[in-house]
Design a protein around this motif. Structure first.
Motif, PDB file in Angstrom:
ATOM      1  N   LEU A 234       0.987  -1.312  -0.202  1.00  0.00           N
ATOM      2  CA  LEU A 234       0.117   0.021   0.048  1.00  0.00           C
ATOM      3  C   LEU A 234       0.857   1.178  -0.003  1.00  0.00           C
ATOM      4  N   ALA A 235       1.970   0.969   0.757  1.00  0.00           N
ATOM      5  CA  ALA A 235       2.813   2.642   0.933  1.00  0.00           C
ATOM      6  C   ALA A 235       3.553   2.911  -0.330  1.00  0.00           C
ATOM      7  N   ALA A 236       3.595   1.786  -1.359  1.00  0.00           N
ATOM      8  CA  ALA A 236       4.294   2.250  -2.562  1.00  0.00           C
ATOM      9  C   ALA A 236       3.483   3.387  -3.220  1.00  0.00           C
ATOM     10  N   PRO A 237       4.479   4.335  -3.828  1.00  0.00           N
ATOM     11  CA  PRO A 237       3.885   5.526  -4.456  1.00  0.00           C
ATOM     12  C   PRO A 237       2.589   5.171  -5.354  1.00  0.00           C
ATOM     13  N   SER A 238       1.559   5.716  -5.482  1.00  0.00           N
ATOM     14  CA  SER A 238       0.382   5.689  -6.013  1.00  0.00           C
ATOM     15  C   SER A 238      -0.598   6.791  -6.179  1.00  0.00           C
ATOM     16  N   VAL A 239      -0.946   7.247  -7.235  1.00  0.00           N
ATOM     17  CA  VAL A 239      -1.619   8.705  -7.300  1.00  0.00           C
ATOM     18  C   VAL A 239      -3.342   8.366  -7.395  1.00  0.00           C
ATOM     19  N   ASP A 240      -3.980   8.963  -6.783  1.00  0.00           N
ATOM     20  CA  ASP A 240      -5.514   8.821  -6.863  1.00  0.00           C
ATOM     21  C   ASP A 240      -6.072   7.407  -6.456  1.00  0.00           C
ATOM     22  N   HIS A 241      -5.371   6.941  -5.450  1.00  0.00           N
ATOM     23  CA  HIS A 241      -5.659   5.685  -4.960  1.00  0.00           C
ATOM     24  C   HIS A 241      -7.405   5.457  -4.261  1.00  0.00           C
ATOM     25  N   PRO A 242      -7.837   4.669  -4.915  1.00  0.00           N
ATOM     26  CA  PRO A 242      -9.338   4.346  -4.646  1.00  0.00           C
ATOM     27  C   PRO A 242      -9.646   4.397  -3.290  1.00  0.00           C
ATOM     28  N   VAL A 243     -10.755   4.498  -2.644  1.00  0.00           N
ATOM     29  CA  VAL A 243     -11.203   4.356  -1.335  1.00  0.00           C
ATOM     30  C   VAL A 243     -10.956   2.921  -1.064  1.00  0.00           C
ATOM     31  N   SER A 244     -10.461   2.402  -0.001  1.00  0.00           N
ATOM     32  CA  SER A 244     -10.464   1.023   0.257  1.00  0.00           C
ATOM     33  C   SER A 244     -10.418   0.813   1.694  1.00  0.00           C
ATOM     34  N   TYR A 245     -10.741  -0.440   2.091  1.00  0.00           N
ATOM     35  CA  TYR A 245     -10.879  -1.030   3.410  1.00  0.00           C
ATOM     36  C   TYR A 245     -10.171  -2.184   3.776  1.00  0.00           C
ATOM     37  N   TYR A 246      -9.561  -2.106   4.928  1.00  0.00           N
ATOM     38  CA  TYR A 246      -9.198  -3.416   5.580  1.00  0.00           C
ATOM     39  C   TYR A 246      -9.679  -4.159   6.783  1.00  0.00           C
ATOM     40  N   SER A 247      -9.974  -5.283   6.867  1.00  0.00           N
ATOM     41  CA  SER A 247     -10.975  -5.716   7.872  1.00  0.00           C
ATOM     42  C   SER A 247      -9.887  -6.172   8.879  1.00  0.00           C
ATOM     43  N   GLY A 248      -8.706  -6.164   9.021  1.00  0.00           N
ATOM     44  CA  GLY A 248      -7.826  -6.528  10.106  1.00  0.00           C
ATOM     45  C   GLY A 248      -6.419  -5.630   9.952  1.00  0.00           C
ATOM     46  N   VAL A 249      -5.967  -5.281  11.404  1.00  0.00           N
ATOM     47  CA  VAL A 249      -4.755  -4.554  11.079  1.00  0.00           C
ATOM     48  C   VAL A 249      -3.954  -5.111  12.205  1.00  0.00           C
ATOM     49  N   ALA A 250      -2.566  -5.339  11.707  1.00  0.00           N
ATOM     50  CA  ALA A 250      -1.486  -5.979  12.779  1.00  0.00           C
ATOM     51  C   ALA A 250      -1.338  -4.872  14.061  1.00  0.00           C
ATOM     52  N   PRO A 251      -1.181  -5.628  15.080  1.00  0.00           N
ATOM     53  CA  PRO A 251      -1.158  -4.983  16.046  1.00  0.00           C
ATOM     54  C   PRO A 251       0.069  -4.037  16.465  1.00  0.00           C
ATOM     55  N   ARG A 252      -0.013  -2.728  16.595  1.00  0.00           N
ATOM     56  CA  ARG A 252       1.066  -1.625  16.836  1.00  0.00           C
ATOM     57  C   ARG A 252       1.719  -1.444  15.455  1.00  0.00           C
ATOM     58  N   LEU A 253       0.675  -1.657  14.276  1.00  0.00           N
ATOM     59  CA  LEU A 253       1.373  -1.099  13.031  1.00  0.00           C
ATOM     60  C   LEU A 253       1.726   0.243  12.905  1.00  0.00           C
ATOM     61  N   TYR A 254       1.048   1.215  13.323  1.00  0.00           N
ATOM     62  CA  TYR A 254       1.297   2.578  13.446  1.00  0.00           C
ATOM     63  C   TYR A 254       2.630   2.817  14.200  1.00  0.00           C
ATOM     64  N   ASP A 255       2.641   2.393  15.556  1.00  0.00           N
ATOM     65  CA  ASP A 255       3.842   2.724  16.166  1.00  0.00           C
ATOM     66  C   ASP A 255       5.092   2.217  15.511  1.00  0.00           C
ATOM     67  N   SER A 256       5.144   0.958  14.805  1.00  0.00           N
ATOM     68  CA  SER A 256       6.083   0.521  13.911  1.00  0.00           C
ATOM     69  C   SER A 256       6.696   1.300  12.950  1.00  0.00           C
ATOM     70  N   ILE A 257       5.433   2.087  12.226  1.00  0.00           N
ATOM     71  CA  ILE A 257       6.002   2.981  11.199  1.00  0.00           C
ATOM     72  C   ILE A 257       6.436   4.363  11.869  1.00  0.00           C
TER      73      ILE A 257
END
Ligand SMILES: [Cu+2]
Length: 267
Positions: A234-257
């Motif tokens: 997802l983090a790879a550069p892209s322009v005008d990315h469509p609205v999309s959803y994720y039904s699960g998130v790895a714990p502490r993903l934000y903190d790792s970023i």
């Protein structure tokens, strides 16, 4: 749910208490400054007419050089304005501190926002879902945002709801916002960040309880989950990315970023 239209002049048509307070401060400051601006413009024309060479009524006093009264007005009025503006900005800046939680009864909804090239990822840590380029929340609850960037410096801004704040890699900023009632607004990156910058917008949906539940169950039905591997894709550069959803998130993903930049830019 259709696409969010651009509200004309959202700063002048605020849709939440923070944005309303900011607009009021803007208008108050403008009106206070008009105390000088209006007389200056009026006097410019008045004096030009009164002291005109061809028969003006002004007295000709070539040796006049000082007036205590004029000096007092010229210095006193701006000094008073600076004092009033200073007091106003000092108190309002602290009252509207973006890091400060809003005084409401409803518990805020926690959202972690991550700026990428050229899109925005929103993680809902308490709900276990994530969305790209769409920030949805119940209008009855305030938003408590943690903001970072996984690329160059970005600037997070929802003009209809309130102030702008920077998103920086290895660093976290905070923003507390609220909507008055259900509505659809536009958010964007205000900091030039290269090629995909003009398309780096996101829909902001303040929803009713039932609409938000529907939104949540739709996100939970998404086959995609956000872990380190799918995050990198997802983090790879892209322009005008469509609205999309994720039904699960790895714990502490934000903190790792935030942590991956080595804490070289602590808060
Ligand atoms: Cu910084």
């Amino acid at each position: 749910m259709d696409a969010c239209n651009l509200i004309r002049a959202p700063i002048l048509h605020p849709a939440g208490p923070v944005a309303i307070a900011e607009r009021d401060l803007l208008f108050t400051a403008v009106f206070i400054m008009l105390i000088v601006v209006i007389p200056v413009f009026v006097m410019t024309f008045l004096f030009a007419w009164r002291y005109r060479a061809s028969g003006g009524r002004g007295r000709y006093t070539p040796n006049w050089y000082y007036s205590g009264k004029v000096d007092a007005v010229i210095w006193l009025v701006p000094a008073l304005i600076v004092m009033v503006l200073g007091y106003l900005l000092w108190t309002e800046t602290h009252r509207l501190d973006p890091y400060r939680p809003l005084a409401t009864d409803a518990p805020p909804l926690e959202v972690e926002a991550i700026a990428q090239d050229w899109k925005w990822l929103f993680i809902y840590p308490d709900l276990g879902v994530a969305s790209v380029n769409e920030l949805a929340f119940p209008s009855s609850r305030p938003l408590s945002l943690k903001i970072t960037s996984d690329t160059v410096m970005n600037s997070f801004f929802i003009p209809a709801l309130g102030g702008q704040i920077y998103a920086m890699a290895g660093m976290q900023t905070r923003l507390h916002l609220q909507a008055d009632k259900p509505g659809c607004f536009r958010g964007r990156n205000m900091q030039y960040s290269g090629h995909g910058f003009p398309e780096q917008r996101f829909a902001v949906r303040a929803l009713t309880r039932t609409e938000f539940d529907a939104w949540l169950s739709r996100a939970r039905k998404s086959p995609q989950k956000l872990d380190q591997t799918s995050y990198r894709a997802l983090a790879a550069p892209s322009v005008d990315h469509p609205v999309s959803y994720y039904s699960g998130v790895a714990p502490r993903l934000y903190d790792s970023i935030v942590a991956k930049y080595g804490g070289k830019h602590p808060e």
